[in-house]
Design a protein around this motif. Structure first.
Motif, short mmCIF file in Angstrom:
data_model
loop_
_atom_site.label_atom_id
_atom_site.label_comp_id
_atom_site.label_asym_id
_atom_site.label_seq_id
_atom_site.Cartn_x
_atom_site.Cartn_y
_atom_site.Cartn_z
N MET A 238 4.18 5.84 1.25
CA MET A 238 4.77 4.83 2.20
C MET A 238 5.87 4.24 1.44
SD MET A 238 1.14 3.65 3.75
CE MET A 238 1.71 2.19 4.56
N SER A 239 5.80 3.70 0.38
CA SER A 239 6.73 2.61 -0.23
C SER A 239 8.09 3.75 -0.48
CB SER A 239 6.24 2.08 -1.59
OG SER A 239 5.94 3.19 -2.68
N LEU A 240 7.88 4.86 -0.82
CA LEU A 240 9.08 5.89 -1.04
C LEU A 240 9.61 6.24 0.16
CD1 LEU A 240 10.92 7.73 -2.87
CD2 LEU A 240 9.09 9.43 -2.36
N SER A 241 8.93 6.57 1.20
CA SER A 241 9.09 6.83 2.64
C SER A 241 10.06 5.66 3.20
CB SER A 241 8.08 7.25 3.58
OG SER A 241 8.44 7.37 4.85
N GLY B 56 11.50 19.71 9.82
CA GLY B 56 10.17 19.55 10.43
C GLY B 56 10.37 18.25 11.29
N LEU B 57 10.94 17.34 10.73
CA LEU B 57 11.02 15.98 11.60
C LEU B 57 12.21 15.98 12.49
CD1 LEU B 57 11.23 13.64 8.62
CD2 LEU B 57 9.39 13.54 10.22
N ILE B 58 13.22 16.97 12.45
CA ILE B 58 13.86 17.38 13.77
C ILE B 58 13.29 17.99 14.79
CG2 ILE B 58 15.93 18.80 14.34
CD1 ILE B 58 17.00 18.49 11.51
N LYS C 151 5.99 12.66 11.64
CA LYS C 151 6.96 11.32 11.56
C LYS C 151 5.61 10.52 11.27
CE LYS C 151 10.09 8.53 13.94
NZ LYS C 151 10.99 8.73 15.21
N ASP C 152 4.46 10.65 12.05
CA ASP C 152 3.38 9.85 11.58
C ASP C 152 2.73 10.17 9.90
OD1 ASP C 152 0.85 8.17 11.98
OD2 ASP C 152 -0.09 9.65 12.80
N PHE C 153 3.02 11.20 9.59
CA PHE C 153 2.51 11.55 8.22
C PHE C 153 3.51 10.74 7.26
CE2 PHE C 153 3.55 14.03 4.34
CZ PHE C 153 2.34 13.92 3.71
N TRP C 154 4.75 10.47 7.44
CA TRP C 154 5.70 10.04 6.54
C TRP C 154 5.75 8.49 6.64
CZ3 TRP C 154 7.28 11.58 2.05
CH2 TRP C 154 7.41 12.88 2.02
N VAL D 137 0.77 -1.25 0.03
CA VAL D 137 0.07 0.04 0.03
C VAL D 137 1.07 1.48 0.03
CG1 VAL D 137 -1.59 1.25 1.23
CG2 VAL D 137 -1.76 -1.35 1.18
N ASN D 138 0.28 2.24 -0.55
CA ASN D 138 1.28 3.43 -0.94
C ASN D 138 0.37 4.60 0.07
OD1 ASN D 138 3.66 4.16 -1.79
ND2 ASN D 138 2.86 5.17 -3.70
N PHE D 139 -0.64 4.72 0.57
CA PHE D 139 -1.09 5.73 1.23
C PHE D 139 -2.10 4.96 2.32
CE2 PHE D 139 -0.15 7.91 -2.60
CZ PHE D 139 0.48 8.96 -2.18
N ASN D 140 -1.89 5.77 3.57
CA ASN D 140 -2.90 5.23 4.94
C ASN D 140 -3.32 6.28 5.52
OD1 ASN D 140 -4.20 3.74 6.59
ND2 ASN D 140 -2.17 3.28 7.78
N LYS D 141 -4.33 6.89 4.94
CA LYS D 141 -5.22 8.26 5.37
C LYS D 141 -4.10 9.17 6.05
CE LYS D 141 -8.91 4.96 6.99
NZ LYS D 141 -9.67 4.40 8.07
N PRO D 142 -3.38 9.70 5.22
CA PRO D 142 -2.37 10.62 5.66
C PRO D 142 -2.68 11.63 6.27
CG PRO D 142 -2.24 10.62 3.14
CD PRO D 142 -3.29 9.64 3.63
#
Length: 417
Positions: A290-293, A352-354, A282-285, A270-275
């Protein structure tokens, strides 16, 4: 050969109902065979090659030759490194192999920025094929992948449903699915999921993406450009319309790819899960592309952390992870293209992740102190969760506005009123 390719139609993957109708007819023998737990290996390869060829027909015929050259290039590199790895393990040979595997993609990404024209090596899907081959070289180096045969490599690289825009699969997972056809019960469940994915994908791509991308976005861009300035409230309309368009368009495509993969007996990830319900970046990525992240997490971020810790570049682990976040996301920005707004998009998410990680650590410290002093912990309930979703959604939308390139047009390109 070039004359024949120019004569063929140029079919965009999943672009029209006609495409789906012809594709489903072509897949019927595969579907029937899988119902009896059999694979039509030669026929499956023929279908993939046929639809890939049609994807590069007409005015895109030169991309077909670029694809053939690219496949030969990657085959030589992967199998040369596999032969070497069975005898030795020099890190510089590994680094050079990765660089050589990446070279066509680097040329394709850099050429427009340097020369102002597209590279002749470019073709639709080069990025996603590069992710496949580079991951294989890395897994061969790690010992996670022992042996790769030519045919298993070839069918993985030319797997038609995901060749143009992902999702990004891993060789071992794909090959296991391919070599172990599902039971009849499992395959019926896969068909059910495939139908649902294709129907939802059609709603996303042909209705929602059309609404935001074709109906609303051009109008919002027009009025925002006429308003001018560094920023105007009309640009907010562009921001939300583009962000939602990008999601529905790409998520719709991904659902099509997953649905067709399932019909072919392959459980593409799956590539997207209710982003847009992510509580933080972090939860967003963990939900968006998802496969790229996950590919960047496993093959770039984790390796950067390992190298920096091994060589003790930074004494503090948090500093190490922060630098790795920034480098990882900046590289991802460059991967999208060598333009200031793609790179800025990557840096934006790295920073943003930092900040996200800093706040998680800070919150733990505050709660530890408050608990020690007999004070209530910082609130963590449905209201704070909703606030986190709201903040994350808008931060992501700002980043996607940056990604869209609209600010480049607004700031640096004159628009006559």
């Amino acid at each position: 050969m070039s004359g024949l390719l120019q004569f063929l139609p140029n079919w965009q993957p999943y672009g029209t109902p006609k495409y789906f109708g012809i594709l489903i007819l072509a897949l019927l023998p595969i579907i029937i065979a899988l119902f009896f737990r059999r694979r039509l290996q030669i026929y499956e390869s023929f279908v993939s090659i046929a639809f890939i060829t049609l994807m590069f027909g007409g005015s895109k015929y030169q991309q077909f030759f670029a694809l053939v050259f690219y496949l030969v290039w990657q085959t030589l590199i992967v199998f040369a490194y596999q032969t070497y790895r069975q005898k030795a393990d020099n890190k510089w040979v590994f680094y050079i192999s990765i660089l050589v595997a990446l070279l066509p993609l680097i040329i394709v990404k850099v050429t427009p920025a340097v020369l102002g024209v597209d590279s002749l090596l470019g073709f639709l899907g080069i990025s996603y094929l590069t992710f496949r081959s580079v991951a294989m070289i890395m897994e061969l180096r790690d010992g996670e992948l022992k042996t790769v045969t030519f045919w298993s490599f070839f069918r993985f690289m030319i797997f038609m449903p995901t060749i143009s825009s992902g999702p990004i699969d891993r060789f071992r997972r794909f090959n296991e699915d391919y070599l172990t056809p599902p039971s009849r019960e499992d395959y019926l469940a896969m068909i059910e999921k495939a139908v649902w994915s294709i129907m939802l994908g059609a709603f996303y791509k042909f209705i929602m993406a059309h609404l935001f991308g074709e109906v609303l976005l051009p109008q919002f861009k027009h009025i925002a450009l006429h308003a001018g300035g560094i920023f105007n409230w009309q640009t907010l309309l562009v921001m939300y319309a583009y962000g939602l368009y990008l999601f529905f368009d790409f998520a719709g495509y991904s659902l099509f790819a997953i649905g067709i993969s399932y019909l072919m007996g392959i459980k593409t990830p799956v590539n997207f899960n209710k982003p847009f319900i992510a509580r933080d970046l972090k939860d967003f990525w963990n939900r968006w592309h998802m496969s790229l992240s996950f590919w960047f997490r496993d093959f770039v971020f984790m390796r950067l952390v390992y190298v920096m810790m091994k060589h003790k570049i930074f004494k503090n682990r948090n500093t190490t992870s922060s630098v790795a976040y920034l480098l990882n996301m900046t590289i991802m920005g460059f991967w999208h293209g060598v333009t200031w707004y793609y790179v800025a998009y990557g840096i934006f998410h790295g920073v943003g992740l930092i900040i996200n990680d800093w706040w998680v650590r800070r919150k733990k410290t505050i709660n530890k102190t408050r608990k020690k002093n007999g004070q209530p912990l910082l609130p963590d309930n449905k209201w704070t969760h909703a606030l986190g979703i709201l903040i994350t959604f808008n931060v992501v939308m700002v980043s996607l506005l940056l990604f869209s390139g609209f600010l480049d047009q607004l700031w640096f390109h004159h628009f006559p009123k």
